[in-house]
Design a protein around this motif. Structure first.
Motif: not given
Length: 123
Positions: A33-41, A92-98, A102-113
């Motif tokens: 997956g791809w996630f993103r983090q804006a400043s202060g968010k 923008y961060y890429c990440a591998r889901r654990s 089986s969750v796809i939209r939650n960052a907690m489901a991803y183990d490598y970033w």
């Protein structure tokens, strides 16, 4: 290991393509997956794809503008971003889901970033 690249400074309406090179234990990769983090968010979900079947998932804010894809032979994940808006500005961060999740939209489901790549969209 995940290595993201392709960010930069663009104007509103422009396009960018992010890449994420995957190395190491690729056999356990079922989704990325791809996630993103804006400043202060908080970090937010952008898009994800299952590695074998290529099923795609998108956040509503990027649907119809962004496209996620993967090249299994090259072990590379992509995010094509079109019609960029100033509100897309973020790291923008890429990440591998654990494999255990089986969750796809939650960052907690991803183990490598990956280390993140900055995307800045000027108005």
């Amino acid at each position: 290991q995940l290595q993201a690249s392709g960010g930069g400074l663009v104007q509103a309406g422009d396009s960018l393509r992010l890449s994420c090179a995957v190395s190491g234990d690729t056999l356990s990769t079922l989704a990325m997956g791809w996630f993103r983090q804006a400043s202060g968010k908080e970090r937010e979900f952008v898009a994800a794809i299952t590695w074998i079947h290529g099923t795609e998932y998108y956040a509503d804010s990027v649907k119809d503008r962004f496209a996620i894809s993967r090249d299994n032979a090259k072990n590379t994940l992509y995010l094509q971003m079109d019609r960029l808006k100033p509100e897309d500005t973020a790291v923008y961060y890429c990440a591998r889901r654990s494999p255990q999740s089986s969750v796809i939209r939650n960052a907690m489901a991803y183990d490598y970033w990956g280390q993140g790549t900055q995307v800045t969209v000027s108005s």
